[in-house]
Design a protein around this motif. Structure first.
Motif, mmCIF file in Angstrom:
data_model
loop_
_atom_site.group_PDB
_atom_site.id
_atom_site.type_symbol
_atom_site.label_atom_id
_atom_site.label_comp_id
_atom_site.label_asym_id
_atom_site.label_seq_id
_atom_site.Cartn_x
_atom_site.Cartn_y
_atom_site.Cartn_z
ATOM 1 N N VAL A 1 44.173 11.501 24.499
ATOM 2 C CA VAL A 1 43.486 12.003 25.849
ATOM 3 C C VAL A 1 43.455 13.512 25.708
ATOM 4 O O VAL A 1 44.417 14.192 25.446
ATOM 5 C CB VAL A 1 44.204 11.507 27.132
ATOM 6 C CG1 VAL A 1 43.990 12.419 28.134
ATOM 7 C CG2 VAL A 1 43.878 9.962 27.316
ATOM 8 N N LEU A 2 42.301 14.136 26.207
ATOM 9 C CA LEU A 2 42.297 15.491 26.218
ATOM 10 C C LEU A 2 42.159 15.676 27.609
ATOM 11 O O LEU A 2 41.099 15.427 28.346
ATOM 12 C CB LEU A 2 41.114 16.186 25.602
ATOM 13 C CG LEU A 2 40.777 17.803 25.740
ATOM 14 C CD1 LEU A 2 42.079 18.457 25.391
ATOM 15 C CD2 LEU A 2 39.567 18.011 25.048
ATOM 16 N N TYR B 1 39.521 18.216 19.689
ATOM 17 C CA TYR B 1 39.401 19.839 19.915
ATOM 18 C C TYR B 1 38.169 19.659 20.551
ATOM 19 O O TYR B 1 37.387 18.901 20.582
ATOM 20 C CB TYR B 1 39.196 20.712 18.557
ATOM 21 C CG TYR B 1 40.727 20.642 17.889
ATOM 22 C CD1 TYR B 1 41.549 21.444 18.379
ATOM 23 C CD2 TYR B 1 40.903 19.750 16.507
ATOM 24 C CE1 TYR B 1 42.884 21.610 17.869
ATOM 25 C CE2 TYR B 1 42.202 20.091 16.053
ATOM 26 C CZ TYR B 1 43.169 20.844 16.444
ATOM 27 O OH TYR B 1 44.249 20.862 15.923
ATOM 28 N N GLU B 2 37.925 21.012 21.177
ATOM 29 C CA GLU B 2 36.518 21.411 21.536
ATOM 30 C C GLU B 2 35.521 22.188 20.686
ATOM 31 O O GLU B 2 35.965 22.545 19.838
ATOM 32 C CB GLU B 2 37.010 22.377 22.829
ATOM 33 C CG GLU B 2 37.465 21.587 23.970
ATOM 34 C CD GLU B 2 36.604 20.688 24.894
ATOM 35 O OE1 GLU B 2 36.134 20.951 25.747
ATOM 36 O OE2 GLU B 2 36.398 19.387 24.402
ATOM 37 N N LYS B 3 34.338 21.734 20.980
ATOM 38 C CA LYS B 3 33.246 22.571 20.216
ATOM 39 C C LYS B 3 33.523 23.923 20.145
ATOM 40 O O LYS B 3 33.910 24.632 21.141
ATOM 41 C CB LYS B 3 31.743 22.380 20.590
ATOM 42 C CG LYS B 3 31.329 20.852 20.213
ATOM 43 C CD LYS B 3 29.892 20.724 20.717
ATOM 44 C CE LYS B 3 29.361 19.468 20.239
ATOM 45 N NZ LYS B 3 27.928 19.132 20.811
ATOM 46 N N GLY B 4 33.418 24.678 18.975
ATOM 47 C CA GLY B 4 33.443 26.246 19.122
ATOM 48 C C GLY B 4 35.055 26.660 18.962
ATOM 49 O O GLY B 4 35.225 27.774 18.565
ATOM 50 N N THR C 1 35.812 4.838 21.355
ATOM 51 C CA THR C 1 36.867 4.726 22.817
ATOM 52 C C THR C 1 38.193 5.022 22.461
ATOM 53 O O THR C 1 38.926 4.772 23.524
ATOM 54 C CB THR C 1 36.454 3.228 23.467
ATOM 55 O OG1 THR C 1 36.816 2.191 22.452
ATOM 56 C CG2 THR C 1 34.953 2.984 23.743
ATOM 57 N N GLU C 2 38.672 5.226 21.467
ATOM 58 C CA GLU C 2 40.193 5.510 21.174
ATOM 59 C C GLU C 2 40.340 6.880 21.890
ATOM 60 O O GLU C 2 41.509 7.464 21.906
ATOM 61 C CB GLU C 2 40.325 5.588 19.743
ATOM 62 C CG GLU C 2 40.283 4.220 18.955
ATOM 63 C CD GLU C 2 41.691 3.827 18.970
ATOM 64 O OE1 GLU C 2 42.475 4.418 18.765
ATOM 65 O OE2 GLU C 2 41.724 2.469 18.814
ATOM 66 N N PHE C 3 39.438 7.921 22.208
ATOM 67 C CA PHE C 3 39.563 9.218 22.672
ATOM 68 C C PHE C 3 38.727 9.198 23.932
ATOM 69 O O PHE C 3 37.557 8.599 23.996
ATOM 70 C CB PHE C 3 38.853 10.191 21.848
ATOM 71 C CG PHE C 3 38.818 11.767 22.243
ATOM 72 C CD1 PHE C 3 40.016 12.509 22.128
ATOM 73 C CD2 PHE C 3 37.732 12.017 22.670
ATOM 74 C CE1 PHE C 3 39.723 13.362 22.873
ATOM 75 C CE2 PHE C 3 37.489 13.329 23.406
ATOM 76 C CZ PHE C 3 38.620 14.238 23.319
ATOM 77 N N PHE D 1 48.631 13.386 24.086
ATOM 78 C CA PHE D 1 48.026 13.999 25.219
ATOM 79 C C PHE D 1 48.117 15.475 25.137
ATOM 80 O O PHE D 1 49.164 16.099 24.828
ATOM 81 C CB PHE D 1 49.277 13.527 26.351
ATOM 82 C CG PHE D 1 48.779 14.123 27.812
ATOM 83 C CD1 PHE D 1 48.062 13.396 28.415
ATOM 84 C CD2 PHE D 1 49.208 15.223 28.138
ATOM 85 C CE1 PHE D 1 47.593 14.011 29.759
ATOM 86 C CE2 PHE D 1 48.977 15.821 29.494
ATOM 87 C CZ PHE D 1 48.113 15.066 30.201
ATOM 88 N N LYS D 2 46.911 15.965 25.362
ATOM 89 C CA LYS D 2 46.725 17.447 25.009
ATOM 90 C C LYS D 2 45.983 17.906 26.627
ATOM 91 O O LYS D 2 45.096 17.278 26.925
ATOM 92 C CB LYS D 2 45.609 17.452 24.045
ATOM 93 C CG LYS D 2 45.363 18.835 23.869
ATOM 94 C CD LYS D 2 44.337 19.048 22.444
ATOM 95 C CE LYS D 2 43.656 20.452 22.302
ATOM 96 N NZ LYS D 2 44.733 21.352 21.838
#
Length: 825
Positions: free
Chosen positions: A506-507, A417-420, A487-489, A526-527
């Motif tokens: 992966v994002l 996810y992203e911050k916020g 490094t898994e993400f 995969f997102k």
């Protein structure tokens, strides 16, 4: 996952191998002996893994050994999934042919599995032999989760410990002499985790502040200071295509002549011109308008025009100790353990007054009464590391290290996810299951509650219907998740960006698909973070390149066609097509995804229908759908007997439900919304013996609650009915629902009848909310008084026809009866 999680992964693998070795399919294929030998080697490695994971910090050779083991473990996982998927395929075939499964009908598959397992066993034997050189010792297994979740109100109270003076100081600044200025800025500055956002919330909700300003808005900014998004948040714009020129006009119209307070939370900005652009747009408000910002940087406070920022200090030792004890002990239980209190005081001091660190470590030690566990935290080597500006990360990492292995993986996965972001508990649990971290939703719920109680998650908030629970992650917790997943993400923003070789999740945060990514065949997640139209050329590579995907998240990504090759993603467990406004059909081949657990098709407004073979998705547990169907076929949704949640929304042509819905005997959550032609019949919901939550919103043709709901009389916990203008009565038999804890009826303006004996209705309720037409309110006078009398504490609002029973003080009694008397005169 990263090497620190391997113990839990290997433990799960050995359990799966043991189960599979005895499985009918494996035995019929002659694979039982190979699987048992593989299990024996894995068990031997598992015994020394905890020691290996600890030694990797000091030894490069051990890290390389763990990396090799990790690669083999991934291959074992895939083989286990291969065999399980083949068994599911045969199960579906049996339902078609009504014949006994022919296990040997695919000798090619059998030979392939035997060959794969043999190669993997050789590699694992070599890894096991190489372990001897490191002299690993056997270690005790992961600690179990032993605590219960703290109550929401308790956590909220502990968040604001020691901040009364700070709140008062900021409120005085907001209400002070600067009221004569057109627009002034107050900046709260402090390191991460110090409680800047919590302090801003206290100020934002202060009664004096509410009375002072005509308009208040809260905007989360974070690292991306985006003028357009800030304006959209303020004016609550939902149209992404609206030009900036139009947005600024709407902003000025909203603010003109009004005295406003805006909170800009977590501001990072380096370009003064960006701030000037925003400030100029806000200058149309009345004198005395204010902006309250929170930031970690004093330079940011200067850019936004605050010459004297409010520098938030750490908690005092006494406040830190008090907060720590609240989080570490049940109420007043600290008196029973004076030895632990003494140690706790020293741990609290090491947190240097940072509330997030105090709460996290206190939550970690909750219910632990062994002195050695507390001493281990106090004397941990991690405190000896060099402190950075955000030395709090030591405390957070220490708390993370104390989690059970499976819980570490669950938390680390939040890095996608992203911050916020405002996150959804139920969706996160579905992702955890898709990755194999947990085996059931119940375990996922326990894991979520535990992480929340330990302050890894915050701002947990249940919806009125209790079908969805939202939460957030503190920025530092997000940093921690990204750090431990390592490094898994990878978040990909640039066409030529370096991607770690061992990436699994992966994002993609760009509109085009980078060719460099195609060589990473072992992706599990995969997102795509891109809410716009993409061509089929961009979708095809995902399917053809990433055959091992467990999660494919294309949230708000528009494309007209899902390729029929989707069937090749045989490991896929989570598919999200939410908000795809271009797709019209799904290929029949999607029904060959026998492992699929979650399928999200909400807000796919042009989707004609579900595939006719939808019933083949025998593992499906969660389905959300929007379509143009008038009805669902009998051999369709009603045959998905594993379904736990079903949401049907914005299906504007849907008129009826199939009789086969009664086959959904394990269904727990059912939601209907914005289905304007749906007329629920008398027998709808018949057979839903396990239904726990029902939400019905904007069904204008709903006149009465279906009689079939009585089948859930012993299980239904939450009933939410909103904006159903055709509803005229709540049935008398709701009083027989012994498990009902929450009943909400909102804006059903033609409701003319409540049960005659409301006391039976609310006998077991913990929450009751009714909003009815003011003109018919007098009809319910005696029933409402009886409802209020039933509860020990009550509240009423006089601003609208809104009645709520909740938990407040006894002093509300006199005010309540005065209000009721005034309303009914």
């Amino acid at each position: 996952m990263a090497n620190t999680f391997l113990f839990g992964i290997v433990r799960e693998i050995t359990q799966k191998l043991a189960s599979l070795a005895a499985d009918e399919v494996a035995l019929a294929w002659g694979l039982g002996e190979e699987l048992r030998r593989l299990e024996d080697t894995a068990t031997t490695i598992e015994a020394v893994l905890l020691d290996a994971e600890e030694q990797q910090v000091r030894s490069r050779a051990v890290r390389e050994w763990l990396r090799r083991l990790q690669d083999v473990v991934c291959d074992i996982t895939n083989v286990v999934d291969d065999i399980a998927t083949e068994a599911l395929r045969r199960q579906v075939e049996n339902q078609i042919t009504d014949k006994v499964t022919r296990f040997l009908s695919k000798p090619k598959f059998q030979l392939q599995m035997g060959h794969k397992i043999g190669n993997i066993r050789k590699r694992l034997d070599e890894i096991s032999a190489d372990a001897r050189q490191f002299n690993f010792i056997n270690r005790d297994s992961d600690m179990p989760v032993t605590r219960e979740r703290e109550t929401y109100s308790y956590v909220r109270q502990s968040e604001v410990a020691g901040r009364d003076n700070d709140t008062e100081n900021i409120v005085k600044e907001l209400l002070g002499d600067s009221s004569n200025f057109e627009l002034s800025v107050i900046a709260i500055v402090g390191i991460g985790g110090l409680g800047k956002t919590t302090l801003a919330k206290c100020v934002y909700d202060d009664k004096r502040v509410k009375a002072q300003f005509d308009l208040k808005e809260w905007v989360y900014v974070s690292s991306n200071f985006n003028l357009r998004k800030i304006i959209e948040n303020i004016i609550e714009n939902q149209n992404p295509d609206l030009p900036l020129e139009r947005l600024q006009i709407l902003l000025r119209q909203k603010l003109e002549g009004k005295k406003f307070l805006f909170v800009l939370d977590d501001v990072w900005i380096t370009n003064p011109n960006e701030w000037i652009d925003l400030r100029d747009l806000l200058m149309v408000g009345a004198k005395g308008s204010k902006i309250l910002t929170t930031t970690r940087s004093e330079s940011v406070s200067r850019i936004v025009g605050c010459s004297v920022p409010y520098k938030l200090q750490g908690l005092s030792d006494d406040d830190s100790t008090s907060l720590f004890m609240k989080c570490a002990f049940e109420e007043r239980k600290d008196k029973e353990h004076p030895n632990l209190v003494a140690i706790g005081k020293e741990i609290a001091k090491k947190c240097k007054g940072v509330p997030l660190a105090v709460k996290t470590l206190g939550g970690m030690l909750f219910s632990k009464t062994e002195e050695k566990e507390w001493v281990s935290v106090l004397n941990n080597d991690i405190w000896k590391l060099d402190e950075s500006e955000d030395g709090i990360m030591h405390a957070l990492r220490l708390s993370f290290d104390q989690l059970p292995s499976f819980m570490k993986r669950c938390f680390a996965y939040c890095a996608i996810y992203e911050k916020g972001d405002i996150l959804c508990e139920e969706r996160l649990i579905q992702l955890w299951m898709a990755q194999g971290f947990i085996q059931s939703e119940d375990i996922g719920s326990q894991c979520f509650n535990e992480l929340s109680a330990r302050s890894f998650f915050e701002d947990v908030n249940e919806s009125d219907s209790e079908i969805m629970t939202t939460f957030k992650m503190h920025d530092l917790m997000h940093d921690l998740a990204r750090s431990v997943i390592g490094t898994e993400f990878s978040k990909i923003q640039d066409q030529k960006q370096d991607i770690p070789k061992c990436v699994r999740h992966v994002l993609l945060a760009r509109p085009t698909f980078p060719e460099l990514l195609l060589k990473f065949k072992m992706l599990w997640t995969f997102k795509w973070l891109f809410d716009d139209y993409v061509s089929l050329i961009c979708v095809d590579p995902i399917i053809f390149s990433f055959r091992y995907l467990r999660v494919l998240d294309l949230y708000f990504v528009d494309f007209e066609e899902l390729p029929s090759s989707i069937k090749k993603l045989k490991y896929l467990r989570f598919l999200n097509l939410f908000g795809n406004s271009a797709i019209k059909r799904l290929p029949t081949s999607i029904c060959k995804l026998y492992n699929l657990q979650t399928l999200i098709l909400s807000e796919t407004e042009y989707l004609k229908e579900l595939p006719k073979d939808t019933w083949k998705l025998i593992s499906l547990r969660h389905l959300s759908v929007t379509s143009q169907q008038k009805s669902f076929p009998e051999r369709g949704i009603g045959c998905l007997t594993s379904l736990l949640t079903l949401s049907i929304s914005a299906s504007r042509y849907l008129e009826s439900l199939p009789n086969s819905m009664q086959n959904l005997t394990v269904l727990e959550d059912l939601e209907f919304s914005f289905c304007t032609k749906l007329c629920l019949s008398r027998n709808d919901m018949k057979g839903l013996y396990n239904l726990q939550r029902l939400s019905i919103t904007n069904l204008p043709r709903l006149v009465r609650i279906p009689l079939g709901l009585q089948h859930a009389a012993t299980t239904l916990k939450c009933l939410y009915i909103g904006y159903c203008l055709g509803l005229i009565a709540l049935p008398e038999w709701l009083g027989t629902f012994a498990s009902l804890r929450r009943l909400t009826v909102i804006n059903c303006l033609n409701l003319t009848s409540l049960p005659q004996d409301p006391l039976t209705l609310v006998g077991s309720l913990k929450f009751f909310l009714v909003c009815v037409n003011d003109s018919i309110l007098p009809k319910f006078r005696f029933q409402i008084i009886a409802l209020f009398m039933r509860f020990p504490t009550v509240a009423a609002k006089e601003d609208c026809s809104f009645l709520s029973i909740c938990h407040l003080g006894i002093n509300d009694w006199m005010q309540l009866f005065v209000l009721l008397d005034q309303r009914f005169k």
